[in-house]
Design an enzyme around this catalytic site. Structure first.
Site, mmCIF file in Angstrom:
data_model
loop_
_atom_site.group_PDB
_atom_site.id
_atom_site.type_symbol
_atom_site.label_atom_id
_atom_site.label_comp_id
_atom_site.label_asym_id
_atom_site.label_seq_id
_atom_site.Cartn_x
_atom_site.Cartn_y
_atom_site.Cartn_z
ATOM 1 N N ASP A 35 0.913 -1.258 0.016
ATOM 2 C CA ASP A 35 -0.016 0.063 0.068
ATOM 3 C C ASP A 35 1.040 1.114 -0.078
ATOM 4 O OD1 ASP A 35 -2.541 1.514 0.203
ATOM 5 O OD2 ASP A 35 -2.220 1.765 2.474
ATOM 6 N N GLU A 60 5.186 5.090 3.404
ATOM 7 C CA GLU A 60 4.698 6.590 3.881
ATOM 8 C C GLU A 60 5.913 7.371 3.805
ATOM 9 O OE1 GLU A 60 1.830 7.921 4.094
ATOM 10 O OE2 GLU A 60 2.985 9.620 4.686
ATOM 11 N N ASN A 87 9.921 8.247 0.159
ATOM 12 C CA ASN A 87 9.382 8.537 -1.266
ATOM 13 C C ASN A 87 9.301 7.125 -1.908
ATOM 14 O OD1 ASN A 87 8.613 9.176 -3.624
ATOM 15 N ND2 ASN A 87 9.792 10.869 -3.726
ATOM 16 N N ASP A 113 -2.176 11.899 -2.633
ATOM 17 C CA ASP A 113 -2.211 13.453 -2.623
ATOM 18 C C ASP A 113 -2.443 14.059 -3.955
ATOM 19 O OD1 ASP A 113 -1.852 13.594 0.190
ATOM 20 O OD2 ASP A 113 0.467 13.946 -0.071
ATOM 21 N N LYS A 117 -1.929 22.131 -8.371
ATOM 22 C CA LYS A 117 -1.332 23.130 -9.071
ATOM 23 C C LYS A 117 -0.427 22.350 -10.466
ATOM 24 C CE LYS A 117 -0.971 26.722 -5.849
ATOM 25 N NZ LYS A 117 -0.484 27.106 -4.730
ATOM 26 N N ASP A 149 -10.902 10.697 -5.059
ATOM 27 C CA ASP A 149 -12.392 11.167 -5.023
ATOM 28 C C ASP A 149 -11.771 12.704 -6.029
ATOM 29 O OD1 ASP A 149 -10.761 11.772 -2.690
ATOM 30 O OD2 ASP A 149 -11.974 13.591 -2.406
HETATM 31 C C1 SAM Z 1 -4.281 11.754 1.368
HETATM 32 S S1 SAM Z 1 -3.236 10.789 2.040
HETATM 33 C C2 SAM Z 1 -4.210 9.158 1.779
HETATM 34 C C3 SAM Z 1 -3.721 8.190 3.072
HETATM 35 C C4 SAM Z 1 -4.565 6.867 2.907
HETATM 36 N N1 SAM Z 1 -3.884 6.205 1.636
HETATM 37 C C5 SAM Z 1 -5.976 6.812 2.938
HETATM 38 O O1 SAM Z 1 -6.672 6.517 1.748
HETATM 39 O O2 SAM Z 1 -6.612 7.418 3.904
HETATM 40 C C6 SAM Z 1 -2.075 10.367 1.030
HETATM 41 C C7 SAM Z 1 -0.921 9.766 1.606
HETATM 42 O O3 SAM Z 1 0.200 9.626 0.852
HETATM 43 C C8 SAM Z 1 1.409 9.894 1.471
HETATM 44 N N2 SAM Z 1 2.342 9.963 0.431
HETATM 45 C C9 SAM Z 1 2.342 11.320 -0.639
HETATM 46 N N3 SAM Z 1 3.489 11.220 -1.415
HETATM 47 C C10 SAM Z 1 4.192 9.998 -1.287
HETATM 48 C C11 SAM Z 1 5.135 9.364 -1.566
HETATM 49 N N4 SAM Z 1 5.824 9.842 -2.770
HETATM 50 N N5 SAM Z 1 5.596 8.305 -1.151
HETATM 51 C C12 SAM Z 1 5.110 7.840 0.219
HETATM 52 N N6 SAM Z 1 3.986 8.256 0.460
HETATM 53 C C13 SAM Z 1 3.547 9.219 -0.044
HETATM 54 C C14 SAM Z 1 1.084 11.335 2.199
HETATM 55 O O4 SAM Z 1 2.017 11.569 3.074
HETATM 56 C C15 SAM Z 1 -0.220 10.756 2.782
HETATM 57 O O5 SAM Z 1 0.043 10.049 4.161
#
Ligand code: SAM
Length: 209
Positions: A35, A60, A87, A113, A117, A149
């Protein structure tokens, strides 16, 4: 806690040591689900406790969340769940991860995320180069699940994955969830929020062919 971190920051260039599968899990031969962007990992804790015939790996980028999740795994003595900080693009591009990618049965990108932009699109976790890495290393039959979404983000992710010749879309109505990493359709935190607020969920499944 910071909600958004810039994944392109040089802080994430150095990838932490990735343990072998047998160090991560008590039975490394179980099916493995990854995940990406798992936040605090609640979704994976739920899955791991019910589906003991699967191993779950979360990546994460927010370090504090990973530290807390690792502590919880240790305290609860959970043997089929592991978290890696960083990352995801850098981690899965790292030579240490090749063996792990080859053993993955499915990957989920749940509500990544959006980075609305245009100048920030490069920060989105799904990038053409990343999908290329996955298409080169994943075994045939491996599944990718995307959910969001944000319609614009969905179209972008769908275009990016579909333009790779090695991924085929799977029709959701032909898909047998009971054999998947999530047979009971457990929801993520963001998904629960989206449902409560009656927003639309856009989702798709792809198979490495
Ligand atoms: C909007 S949250 C969604 C969290 C979860 N998957 C959910 O559905 O509730 C997006 C998550 O992805 C993480 N994230 C963003 N870019 C990432 C990356 N390049 N590598 C790992 N995690 C990342 C963010 O820190 C955040 O915790």
């Amino acid at each position: 806690m910071r909600q958004h971190v810039n994944p392109l920051s040089s802080n994430f260039n150095k990838v932490e040591r990735i343990p072998s599968l047998s160090e991560m899990f008590s039975d490394s031969k179980l099916n493995l689900h990854l995940d990406i962007g798992c936040a605090a990992g609640e979704f994976l804790f739920d899955l791991a406790s019910v589906n003991t015939s699967w191993n779950y790996l979360g990546i994460e980028i927010r370090e504090k969340l990973v530290k807390n999740a690792k502590l919880k795994v240790f305290e609860r003595e959970i043997k089929n769940l592991y978290f890696v900080f960083g990352n995801a693009n850098n981690i899965l591009n790292d030579v240490q991860s090749k063996y792990i990618i080859r053993n993955i049965k499915s990957i989920s990108f749940n509500f990544p995320d959006p980075w609305f932009k245009k100048r920030h699109y490069k920060r989105r976790v799904i990038q053409p180069e990343f999908i290329n890495v996955l298409s080169n290393e994943l075994q045939k039959g491996t599944l990718i699940f995307i959910k969001t979404d944000v319609k614009e983000l969905f179209d972008y992710m769908d275009r990016t994955i579909s333009s790779n010749f090695y991924f085929k879309k799977i029709d959701k109505k032909d898909f047998n969830y009971s054999e998947s990493f999530n047979p009971n359709k457990v929801k993520t935190n963001r998904e629960n929020y989206v449902i409560v607020n009656q927003l639309t969920i856009f989702e798709r499944i792809y198979m490495r062919i």
